[in-house]
Design an enzyme around this catalytic site. Structure first.
Site, PDB file in Angstrom:
ATOM      1  N   GLU A 180       1.373   5.523   3.246  1.00 45.44           N
ATOM      2  CA  GLU A 180       0.582   6.250   2.388  1.00 45.44           C
ATOM      3  C   GLU A 180       0.176   7.668   3.178  1.00 45.44           C
ATOM      4  OE1 GLU A 180      -1.740   2.898  -0.112  1.00 45.44           O
ATOM      5  OE2 GLU A 180      -2.650   3.826   1.811  1.00 45.44           O
ATOM      6  N   GLU A 249       3.055  -0.878  -4.075  1.00 42.92           N
ATOM      7  CA  GLU A 249       1.623  -1.823  -4.085  1.00 42.92           C
ATOM      8  C   GLU A 249       0.934  -1.757  -5.499  1.00 42.92           C
ATOM      9  OE1 GLU A 249      -1.239  -0.797  -1.261  1.00 42.92           O
ATOM     10  OE2 GLU A 249       0.291  -0.927   0.715  1.00 42.92           O
TER      11      GLU A 249
END
Length: 727
Positions: A180, A249
């Site tokens: 991320e 995710e």
């Protein structure tokens, strides 16, 4: 001799044939494993968040739920607790975990990071890394890159030595570098882009034989695949047309923080999100989390993340199936797998069926057709016509037609029963509670550091403990007006977090608590001072180190000041710049009272624990026998305040009976889901029950040790068992 040579040649040829078929590549449609495109469903199960005896059962339940793969982060802080010293035992046995995944016939996505976030202490970085000279995390910084590369190479080498990459015949089909990083990269500007490019190149050059991914990194360089994280990812497209759409995710719920509500994501919405992704051409979905587990010890980050990491996942914290989430997703996987031949061979043709309704149709060779009929309206059902047939679509749903005729599944039509978990009493009784109180008066004598001014907490403790004592004194003149009936002085203390307990002359004057919204706090309260020397002792408590945010390694913890006494005759007195003494941790921690071998090193008092109910800084111990049966167990700590707990020397984690505040209203599956939606548990403790793995117990005489910071009733602590009923 000739026969032996012939057999050897056959064996070698067979091995070469097998290795030639052990490959993972990708194209614009999907991952290509051993020459075949695959639609894959994966689930996150983090090995340190459950006990090793649970792993095989969790993996099997994932397989039975229709998953093809398991996903896990790699936890640098656990594996390298000090530079060059590695730990891969017990809950840290990564190799064993991966081999169990392989044994079950599943693939594995290894997310090395080594920054992981994950609501984990310090984002998975070992705290010693902060003190490498000249270091700056996650940017174009040589000391950081050197340490990161060394650990990444260590993990890859271990995997290769055990032949665990798919290219070697093992289960690992994907690896992730960084995590991320997109927003963080922008914060670092050109240095961020340089670091990201370096990390990708470094990973690819490790030659694992499987693709690398970077999640939430739009400009991941070839051949690294950029991927999506979020509640929905149907909007996502990879940065090159020849890369597949991967959802690393798919958030099944959300994490909890002490003082916050419990989060629930309706499975109808989760299934709708997955179907939306697949109908748009997505080919890999990983559920984060599929089993959340437990933040044992002091591994929870945040700060303020709860010990439970249940995440409203299809398999709950205790390893039990959460219905209808588990079965409804299983049915979704089965329906999509029926569509797989068409999905991997064709591109979708999209047709409007109404203002809010669409058909995504995959059709390749004759007889190979799959359709997804969607209704995006929040509160209205729709009847649509497709291929001259009528279909009824509930609001916010998708129907799946593997043959373009028969609807075998609708995301909003739940057939499974619902599980209702209960915490039931066991036959285990806590025997002979005994207590030990921290001696605050001896702290000055035992102080290890005395300096002028206030020190940042982590720089002193190096995260060896949550606790740091700040101690000083203030001299009060006998002529002060408040000593003759005036208003008591006010002590104010500014802290960077996370919790502060203030003692004046050995007595608790009060406490202040930060929160997820504002970890900083200010203690302001009237205090009892007398003429002469008054002792001021501030116990600063960390509740997990931050796990995300720009340059979070530089954030402060502990008392930063000012520390001021108000209400004196000659005006405010600032204590911040005078001499302060520091003591790291608690006396009980130094004596390792949580350990069965050390617990007898002091004289425990057998007086009634009720008499100590409101006594701060108190240790409690008792023994209990393991209850019969095999149901999951937990400690009910609802009668306690805040502290930590150990069973037979193993830390269950932090506990805190903080009551939940939030927006607990009715919950509808329709409409865009965010973590502020579908909250419950307001007005109750965020966490009351704390998982006790059965593998930690002996048949008889199990030791429980509790450290209570602010006061509680240990006589009401109970061992309970988790049971589910179906409705």
């Amino acid at each position: 001799m000739e026969a032996k040579c012939f057999l050897l040649c056959v064996t070698l040829l067979n091995l070469l044939f097998q290795l030639s078929h052990c490959s993972v590549t990708y194209d614009r449609k999907a991952l290509v494993i051993n020459g075949q495109r695959k639609i894959l469903f994966s689930g996150s199960i983090h090995y340190p968040r459950s006990s090793p005896d649970m792993w095989e059962g969790l993996i099997q339940k994932a397989k039975d739920g229709g998953l093809d793969a398991i996903d896990t982060y790699v936890f640098w802080d656990l594996h390298e607790p000090s530079p060059g010293n590695y730990n891969f035992e017990g809950r840290c046995d990564l190799i064993r975990f991966i081999k169990l995944v392989h044994k079950a016939g599943l693939y594995l996505h290894l997310r090395i990071g080594p920054y992981i976030c994950a609501e984990w202490n310090f984002g998975g970085f070992p705290v010693w890394l902060k003190y490498v000279p000249g270091i700056s995390f996650r940017t174009d910084n040589e000391p950081f890159k050197m340490a990161m590369q060394r650990f990444t190479e260590k993990i890859v080498e271990m995997m290769k030595n055990e032949r665990l990459f798919q290219s070697q015949g093992g289960p690992i089909i994907l690896s992730q570098i960084e995590n991320e990083y997109g927003l963080e990269s922008k914060s670092f500007d050109s240095a961020g882009h340089s670091y990201m490019s370096w990390a990708a190149k470094m990973a690819v050059e490790l030659d694992t034989g499987v693709p690398w991914v970077m999640c939430k990194e739009d400009d991941a360089p070839d051949p690294v695949i950029n991927t999506c994280n979020g509640f929905y990812c149907d909007y996502f497209s990879p940065n090159k047309p020849y890369k597949p759409a991967i959802w690393t995710e798919a958030w099944t719920g959300w994490f909890e923080e002490f003082g916050g509500p419990i989060h629930h994501r309706p499975v109808e919405d989760l299934a709708f999100a997955v179907a939306r992704f697949i109908q748009k051409g997505g080919s890999f979905v990983n559920y984060y989390m599929y089993h959340g587990g437990t933040n044992f010890g002091r591994t929870a980050g945040g700060p303020f993340i709860t010990t439970s990491y249940d995440y409203d996942a299809p398999i709950d914290e205790y390893g039990l199936l959460r219905q209808p989430k588990y079965n409804h997703l299983k049915e979704l996987h089965n329906a999509i797998k029926l569509c797989e031949p068409a999905l991997i061979a064709a591109d979708p043709k999209v047709t409007a069926l109404g203002n809010y309704e669409q058909a995504h149709v995959y059709s390749s060779k004759p007889g190979q057709c799959a359709a997804f009929l969607s209704n995006y309206h929040w509160d209205k059902s729709a009847r649509v016509t497709f291929n001259n047939m009528h279909y009824d679509l509930p609001p916010w749903s998708i129907s799946i037609l593997p043959d373009c005729k028969n609807a075998v599944y609708n995301t909003a039509t739940v057939r499974s029963k619902t599980t209702l978990p209960q915490m039931l009493p066991t036959n285990a009784r806590m025997l002979s509670w005994e207590t030990f109180n921290e001696d605050i008066s001896s702290n000055d004598v035992n102080a290890k550091i005395t300096v002028v001014g206030l020190l940042e907490q982590l720089n002193v403790t190096r995260d060896a403990t949550d606790y740091l004592w700040y101690m000083t004194s203030v001299e009060i003149s006998s002529t002060e007006s408040f000593l003759r009936g005036g208003s008591s002085p006010i002590l104010s203390v500014d802290s960077a977090g996370h919790v502060l307990h203030v003692f004046v002359n050995g007595q608790l004057s009060g406490s202040s608590f930060g929160s997820q919204e504002n970890r900083k706090l200010t203690f302001t309260k009237a205090v009892n001072l007398h003429a002469g020397i008054n002792g001021i002792a501030l116990l600063s408590v960390a509740v997990g180190l931050p796990n995300n945010g720009h340059r979070f390694e530089t954030w402060s913890t502990g008392v930063v000041g000012p520390v001021v006494v108000h209400g004196l005759d000659h005006g405010p007195r600032d204590l911040s710049h005078q001499k302060w003494s520091y003591k790291v941790g608690l006396k009980g921690e130094a004596m390792n009272l949580g350990s069965p071998t050390k617990v007898s090193s002091i004289d425990w008092l057998k007086e009634s624990v009720v008499a100590n109910e409101h006594q701060p800084l108190t240790w409690y111990k008792a023994y209990f026998n393991a209850p019969r049966g095999n149901k999951p167990l937990a400690l009910d700590l609802g009668s306690m305040g805040k502290g930590q707990v150990w069973i037979n020397g193993q830390s269950i984690g932090r506990y805190w009976t903080a009551y939940a505040k939030g927006q607990c209203n009715t919950c509808s599956y329709t409409g865009t889901f965010r973590q502020a939606k579908c909250q419950y548990g307001c007005g109750k403790p965020t966490q009351r029950w704390y998982h006790v793995p059965r593998s930690w117990l002996k048949p008889v005489r199990n030791l429980v040790v509790v450290f209570e910071e602010i006061g509680g009733d240990a006589s009401k602590i109970a061992l309970v068992q988790r049971s589910v009923t179906y409705v």
